[in-house]
Structures are given as C-alpha cells and as structure tokens.
Design a protein around this motif. Structure first.
Motif, short mmCIF file in Angstrom:
data_model
loop_
_atom_site.label_atom_id
_atom_site.label_comp_id
_atom_site.label_asym_id
_atom_site.label_seq_id
_atom_site.Cartn_x
_atom_site.Cartn_y
_atom_site.Cartn_z
N TRP A 11 0.79 -1.19 -0.10
CA TRP A 11 0.04 0.02 -0.07
C TRP A 11 0.91 1.34 0.24
CZ3 TRP A 11 -1.89 -2.94 4.58
CH2 TRP A 11 -3.17 -3.84 4.27
N THR A 13 0.16 5.45 1.06
CA THR A 13 -0.64 6.35 1.33
C THR A 13 -0.48 7.66 0.72
OG1 THR A 13 0.79 7.11 2.99
CG2 THR A 13 -0.64 5.36 3.76
N SER A 23 -0.92 11.35 5.59
CA SER A 23 0.19 10.17 4.79
C SER A 23 1.35 10.29 5.33
CB SER A 23 -0.08 10.88 3.37
OG SER A 23 0.75 9.89 2.66
N PHE A 26 1.60 8.76 9.08
CA PHE A 26 1.32 7.53 8.98
C PHE A 26 2.66 6.56 8.63
CE2 PHE A 26 0.17 3.64 7.16
CZ PHE A 26 -0.93 3.10 8.10
N LYS A 27 3.47 7.03 7.47
CA LYS A 27 4.44 6.48 7.24
C LYS A 27 5.72 6.54 7.99
CE LYS A 27 7.08 3.90 4.14
NZ LYS A 27 7.29 2.60 4.48
N ALA A 34 3.11 0.55 5.17
CA ALA A 34 2.82 0.84 3.66
C ALA A 34 4.29 0.96 3.07
CB ALA A 34 2.31 2.27 3.77
N SER A 37 4.77 6.75 0.79
CA SER A 37 3.91 7.71 1.17
C SER A 37 4.13 9.17 0.14
CB SER A 37 4.07 8.26 2.51
OG SER A 37 3.50 9.37 2.90
N SER A 39 2.83 12.68 -0.16
CA SER A 39 2.45 13.68 0.58
C SER A 39 2.55 15.15 -0.41
CB SER A 39 2.92 14.26 1.94
OG SER A 39 2.64 15.28 2.52
#
Length: 146
Positions: A11, A13, A23, A26-27, A34, A37, A39
């Motif tokens: 995945w 983000t 995003s 999160f990473k 994930a 990412s 952004s």
C-alpha cells in the motif's frame, strides 16, 4: 505484519494538504504498514486553532466592500438561529442544501458552509462570489441561501 494479513503490504498512502501530512505521518509512525507515502503540499506546521486563516478570508472579502463579509456573517447568524430555535426553518434550510433533516449534523454543516465561502476566495473566485452575494443581499434570507 505478514503474519497478520498473509502477505507483505503493498500500500501507498496518498494525500494533499492536511491529508498529505497524515500520509507522511502515517508512514513515519508505521514504516512497515505501507511501502510508500505521497504527500502533496503536506502541512508541516499544523495549527489546531488557526484563526488567521479566517481573518485572511474576511480581509479578502472586504476588498469587495464591507457588504460582502457582512452578508456571509448574516448567513451564519441566520442559520445558527434557525438551528437553535426553529424546526420549520431548520427543515427548510436542510431542503435547500438537500440534507435529510434526520441526517443533519450541525457541526459538519457549518464546516461545509464555511467551505462554500473560503474555497471561493482561496481559489480566485472572490470577486464572483462577492458580486453574487451582494447582488442578492436584498432578498429574504432563504432566497439568498438557495
């Protein structure tokens, strides 16, 4: 992670502006959840109560004259009053915005309403927005909201 879902996650983000920050965060916080990412224009200094943005929108609408921000404020005051005290007016407002009354979330509604005005200003349509609002300022409030 592979044991939980049976494979290595593939995945990425993705987000822009505040979701872009999410995003990237999160990473950073979950590097194995994930593979990447993306952004775009991610916020790097999030401010919880950023009143300067509202002030900037107010100042921009004032460039079209004092009537433009006054009309916007009158829309908010009218809707706030209707939501607090008048079920029939609340229902009429919900009908204008095509919201079933039983699905009305007042906080979400005001966030949505704010976007109508701020996005118009933020993306270069201030003159068009203010001209429209000021041209209809003499109408009754329900007509103005349509």
């Amino acid at each position: 992670m592979e044991q939980e879902i049976g494979r290595v996650p593939a995945w990425v983000t993705v987000g822009g502006s505040y979701p872009g920050a999410l995003s990237a965060w999160f990473k950073h916080l979950y590097p194995t959840h994930a593979i990447g990412s993306w952004s775009s224009s991610g916020v790097i200094h999030a401010i919880e109560d950023f009143r300067n943005f509202d002030l900037d929108i107010y100042t921009a609408t004032q460039k079209s004259g004092d009537l433009c921000p006054a009309v916007i404020q009158s829309h908010y005051k009218f809707i706030e009053h209707a939501f607090e005290s008048n079920d029939a007016m609340t229902e009429e407002i919900c009908n204008i915005f095509e919201i079933p009354v039983d699905h009305l979330n007042k906080h979400d509604f005001f966030f949505y309403l704010a976007d109508i005005y701020t996005l118009g200003v933020q993306y270069g349509m201030r003159t068009h927005l203010c001209d429209f609002l000021m041209a209809n300022a003499g109408q009754d409030m329900m007509t103005q909201l349509q």
